[in-house]
Design a protein around this motif. Structure first.
Motif, PDB file in Angstrom:
ATOM      1  N   MET A 111       0.864  -1.177   0.000  1.00  0.00           N
ATOM      2  CA  MET A 111       0.000   0.000   0.000  1.00  0.00           C
ATOM      3  C   MET A 111       0.905   1.233   0.000  1.00  0.00           C
ATOM      4  SD  MET A 111      -2.768   1.307   2.869  1.00  0.00           S
ATOM      5  CE  MET A 111      -3.897  -0.064   2.643  1.00  0.00           C
ATOM      6  N   VAL A 112       0.829   2.022  -1.050  1.00  0.00           N
ATOM      7  CA  VAL A 112       1.687   3.204  -1.183  1.00  0.00           C
ATOM      8  C   VAL A 112       0.948   4.415  -0.618  1.00  0.00           C
ATOM      9  CG1 VAL A 112       2.973   4.687  -2.762  1.00  0.00           C
ATOM     10  CG2 VAL A 112       2.785   2.219  -3.227  1.00  0.00           C
ATOM     11  N   GLU A 113       1.455   4.930   0.499  1.00  0.00           N
ATOM     12  CA  GLU A 113       0.870   6.096   1.167  1.00  0.00           C
ATOM     13  C   GLU A 113       1.945   7.174   1.238  1.00  0.00           C
ATOM     14  OE1 GLU A 113       0.845   8.874   3.886  1.00  0.00           O
ATOM     15  OE2 GLU A 113       1.617   7.082   4.898  1.00  0.00           O
ATOM     16  N   LEU A 114       2.104   7.895   0.145  1.00  0.00           N
ATOM     17  CA  LEU A 114       3.136   8.921   0.040  1.00  0.00           C
ATOM     18  C   LEU A 114       2.599  10.131  -0.728  1.00  0.00           C
ATOM     19  CD1 LEU A 114       6.259   6.703  -0.821  1.00  0.00           C
ATOM     20  CD2 LEU A 114       5.981   8.092   1.242  1.00  0.00           C
ATOM     21  N   GLY A 115       3.240  11.250  -0.514  1.00  0.00           N
ATOM     22  CA  GLY A 115       2.869  12.474  -1.227  1.00  0.00           C
ATOM     23  C   GLY A 115       2.519  13.615  -0.310  1.00  0.00           C
ATOM     24  N   GLY A 116       2.165  13.309   0.949  1.00  0.00           N
ATOM     25  CA  GLY A 116       1.785  14.350   1.886  1.00  0.00           C
ATOM     26  C   GLY A 116       2.904  15.344   2.152  1.00  0.00           C
ATOM     27  N   ASN A 117       4.128  14.849   2.300  1.00  0.00           N
ATOM     28  CA  ASN A 117       5.245  15.751   2.561  1.00  0.00           C
ATOM     29  C   ASN A 117       5.647  16.532   1.315  1.00  0.00           C
ATOM     30  OD1 ASN A 117       5.814  15.331   5.395  1.00  0.00           O
ATOM     31  ND2 ASN A 117       6.414  13.260   4.831  1.00  0.00           N
ATOM     32  N   PRO A 125       3.980  19.213  -8.293  1.00  0.00           N
ATOM     33  CA  PRO A 125       3.152  18.005  -8.424  1.00  0.00           C
ATOM     34  C   PRO A 125       3.620  17.090  -9.546  1.00  0.00           C
ATOM     35  CG  PRO A 125       1.764  19.920  -8.100  1.00  0.00           C
ATOM     36  CD  PRO A 125       3.158  20.430  -8.325  1.00  0.00           C
ATOM     37  N   GLY A 126       4.217  17.681 -10.575  1.00  0.00           N
ATOM     38  CA  GLY A 126       4.733  16.862 -11.669  1.00  0.00           C
ATOM     39  C   GLY A 126       5.831  15.917 -11.195  1.00  0.00           C
ATOM     40  N   ALA A 127       6.702  16.416 -10.302  1.00  0.00           N
ATOM     41  CA  ALA A 127       7.765  15.575  -9.759  1.00  0.00           C
ATOM     42  C   ALA A 127       7.178  14.487  -8.863  1.00  0.00           C
ATOM     43  CB  ALA A 127       8.765  16.429  -8.976  1.00  0.00           C
ATOM     44  N   TRP A 147      -1.513  -1.157  -4.087  1.00  0.00           N
ATOM     45  CA  TRP A 147      -2.681  -0.333  -3.793  1.00  0.00           C
ATOM     46  C   TRP A 147      -2.192   1.084  -3.553  1.00  0.00           C
ATOM     47  CZ3 TRP A 147      -4.903  -3.875   0.656  1.00  0.00           C
ATOM     48  CH2 TRP A 147      -5.326  -5.096   0.090  1.00  0.00           C
ATOM     49  N   LEU A 148      -2.868   2.050  -4.139  1.00  0.00           N
ATOM     50  CA  LEU A 148      -2.457   3.442  -4.031  1.00  0.00           C
ATOM     51  C   LEU A 148      -3.409   4.202  -3.117  1.00  0.00           C
ATOM     52  CD1 LEU A 148      -0.364   5.473  -5.134  1.00  0.00           C
ATOM     53  CD2 LEU A 148      -1.924   5.919  -7.043  1.00  0.00           C
ATOM     54  N   VAL A 149      -2.821   4.993  -2.213  1.00  0.00           N
ATOM     55  CA  VAL A 149      -3.610   5.807  -1.283  1.00  0.00           C
ATOM     56  C   VAL A 149      -3.350   7.271  -1.593  1.00  0.00           C
ATOM     57  CG1 VAL A 149      -3.959   6.451   1.120  1.00  0.00           C
ATOM     58  CG2 VAL A 149      -3.581   4.057   0.524  1.00  0.00           C
ATOM     59  N   GLY A 150      -4.419   8.025  -1.800  1.00  0.00           N
ATOM     60  CA  GLY A 150      -4.280   9.416  -2.199  1.00  0.00           C
ATOM     61  C   GLY A 150      -4.224  10.402  -1.039  1.00  0.00           C
ATOM     62  N   MET A 151      -3.826  11.611  -1.379  1.00  0.00           N
ATOM     63  CA  MET A 151      -3.775  12.730  -0.447  1.00  0.00           C
ATOM     64  C   MET A 151      -4.370  13.940  -1.160  1.00  0.00           C
ATOM     65  SD  MET A 151      -3.062  13.777   2.558  1.00  0.00           S
ATOM     66  CE  MET A 151      -2.336  12.232   3.094  1.00  0.00           C
ATOM     67  N   LEU A 152      -4.885  14.884  -0.385  1.00  0.00           N
ATOM     68  CA  LEU A 152      -5.460  16.104  -0.946  1.00  0.00           C
ATOM     69  C   LEU A 152      -4.668  17.311  -0.463  1.00  0.00           C
ATOM     70  CD1 LEU A 152      -9.288  15.429  -0.445  1.00  0.00           C
ATOM     71  CD2 LEU A 152      -7.927  15.039  -2.514  1.00  0.00           C
ATOM     72  N   ALA A 153      -4.508  18.274  -1.350  1.00  0.00           N
ATOM     73  CA  ALA A 153      -3.793  19.499  -0.997  1.00  0.00           C
ATOM     74  C   ALA A 153      -4.735  20.469  -0.288  1.00  0.00           C
ATOM     75  CB  ALA A 153      -3.231  20.149  -2.256  1.00  0.00           C
ATOM     76  N   TYR A 161      -2.603  24.524  -8.184  1.00  0.00           N
ATOM     77  CA  TYR A 161      -1.820  23.505  -7.471  1.00  0.00           C
ATOM     78  C   TYR A 161      -2.742  22.385  -6.985  1.00  0.00           C
ATOM     79  CZ  TYR A 161       1.610  21.364  -4.376  1.00  0.00           C
ATOM     80  OH  TYR A 161       2.472  20.466  -3.782  1.00  0.00           O
ATOM     81  N   VAL A 162      -3.880  22.752  -6.417  1.00  0.00           N
ATOM     82  CA  VAL A 162      -4.828  21.763  -5.900  1.00  0.00           C
ATOM     83  C   VAL A 162      -5.276  20.812  -6.999  1.00  0.00           C
ATOM     84  CG1 VAL A 162      -7.160  21.459  -4.992  1.00  0.00           C
ATOM     85  CG2 VAL A 162      -5.631  23.145  -3.954  1.00  0.00           C
ATOM     86  N   GLN A 163      -5.598  21.363  -8.152  1.00  0.00           N
ATOM     87  CA  GLN A 163      -6.068  20.542  -9.259  1.00  0.00           C
ATOM     88  C   GLN A 163      -4.987  19.565  -9.722  1.00  0.00           C
ATOM     89  OE1 GLN A 163      -7.445  22.794 -12.624  1.00  0.00           O
ATOM     90  NE2 GLN A 163      -8.191  20.995 -13.726  1.00  0.00           N
ATOM     91  N   GLN A 164      -3.758  20.066  -9.829  1.00  0.00           N
ATOM     92  CA  GLN A 164      -2.665  19.207 -10.291  1.00  0.00           C
ATOM     93  C   GLN A 164      -2.348  18.114  -9.267  1.00  0.00           C
ATOM     94  OE1 GLN A 164       0.692  21.685 -11.190  1.00  0.00           O
ATOM     95  NE2 GLN A 164      -0.247  22.608 -12.993  1.00  0.00           N
ATOM     96  N   PHE A 165      -2.267  18.512  -7.993  1.00  0.00           N
ATOM     97  CA  PHE A 165      -1.886  17.538  -6.971  1.00  0.00           C
ATOM     98  C   PHE A 165      -2.993  16.515  -6.740  1.00  0.00           C
ATOM     99  CE2 PHE A 165      -1.425  15.850  -2.721  1.00  0.00           C
ATOM    100  CZ  PHE A 165      -0.069  15.550  -2.660  1.00  0.00           C
ATOM    101  N   ASP A 166      -4.205  16.981  -6.521  1.00  0.00           N
ATOM    102  CA  ASP A 166      -5.310  16.055  -6.222  1.00  0.00           C
ATOM    103  C   ASP A 166      -5.542  15.057  -7.350  1.00  0.00           C
ATOM    104  OD1 ASP A 166      -5.527  17.607  -3.975  1.00  0.00           O
ATOM    105  OD2 ASP A 166      -7.580  18.286  -4.342  1.00  0.00           O
TER     106      ASP A 166
END
Length: 234
Positions: A111-117, A125-127, A147-153, A161-166
């Motif tokens: 389960m990949v839970e990354l991106g918050g930091n 967001p591209g990186a 399994w991928l776990v998302g985060m919201l900006a 930024y919100v649109q790209q990241f989310d």
């Protein structure tokens, strides 16, 4: 009289060979049955590749998300070992660098839970998307189910930024054909009663809410025969 003796000897020999053959078949059946039972009782290994939200920042080890998720799965009769590969402060770049180390545990599912930091540091967001893309691809190549776990900006980061990241999590889930849980902190974010004083990390009650909400996602994908592909273990 001699004919009867010879016939009796022939019958005995045939019966002896049949008995030996049946003994071999029976022993093979027993061995196969034992292997099947072993395979059924061997726990599924679910690794959480994440940041402080997985690591359990500010909490006792028994209160961390992986531990609480394993307990909830056990209560549901699921034989699953949940391995905590959360590192506080980790970014998607850091997660990518430690995949080989994590895979030494030979997890069946990651389960990949990354991106918050990445988001808290306002990284491109591209990186983040490129790193997560590489993580999912590398894990799948290694034979793990992902399994991928998302985060919201935060909304105050600006609409662009919100649109790209989310949007990057669904884009990657669709690209790789992996299950997506849209928001790890669903039901917990911005609730003071469920977070530590920093307003970012869930407290013990918050972790229980996260587990309660994500549990149907986990059990559904455990039940999906196409979702769990167990890699060969030495």
């Amino acid at each position: 009289m001699k004919l009867q003796t010879r016939y009796g000897g022939f019958t005995a020999a045939v019966n002896s060979r049949i008995a030996a053959f049946l003994a071999i078949v029976l022993s093979l059946a027993v061995a196969t049955g034992a292997a099947t039972v072993h395979a059924q009782t061997e726990p599924v290994k679910l690794a959480i590749l994440g940041d402080s939200l997985a690591a359990g920042y500010g909490l006792a080890p028994a209160q961390a998300f992986p531990t609480r998720l394993q307990a909830a799965l056990k209560d549901k009769g699921r034989n699953v070992t949940v391995i905590n590969h959360g590192v506080s402060g980790d970014t998607t770049a850091g997660g990518l660098e430690r995949i080989d180390w994590m895979m030494a545990d030979k997890p069946d599912i990651v389960m990949v839970e990354l991106g918050g930091n990445d988001m808290l540091r306002a990284l491109d967001p591209g990186a983040t998307e490129r790193n997560l893309d590489a993580i999912v691809g590398k894990l799948k190549q290694a034979g793990a189910t992902v399994w991928l776990v998302g985060m919201l900006a935060p909304r105050n980061f600006g609409s662009e930024y919100v649109q790209q990241f989310d949007g990057l999590y669904k884009k990657l889930a669709d690209k790789h054909g992996v299950p997506l849980y849209p928001f790890f902190l669903d039901g917990v974010a911005q609730d003071p009663a469920l977070n530590q004083p920093d307003g970012i990390h869930p407290n013990a009650k918050g972790v229980d809410v996260i587990v309660e909400r994500i549990l149907p996602f986990v059990t559904k994908n455990l039940d999906d025969a196409a979702s769990v592909r167990r890699p060969a273990r030495p």
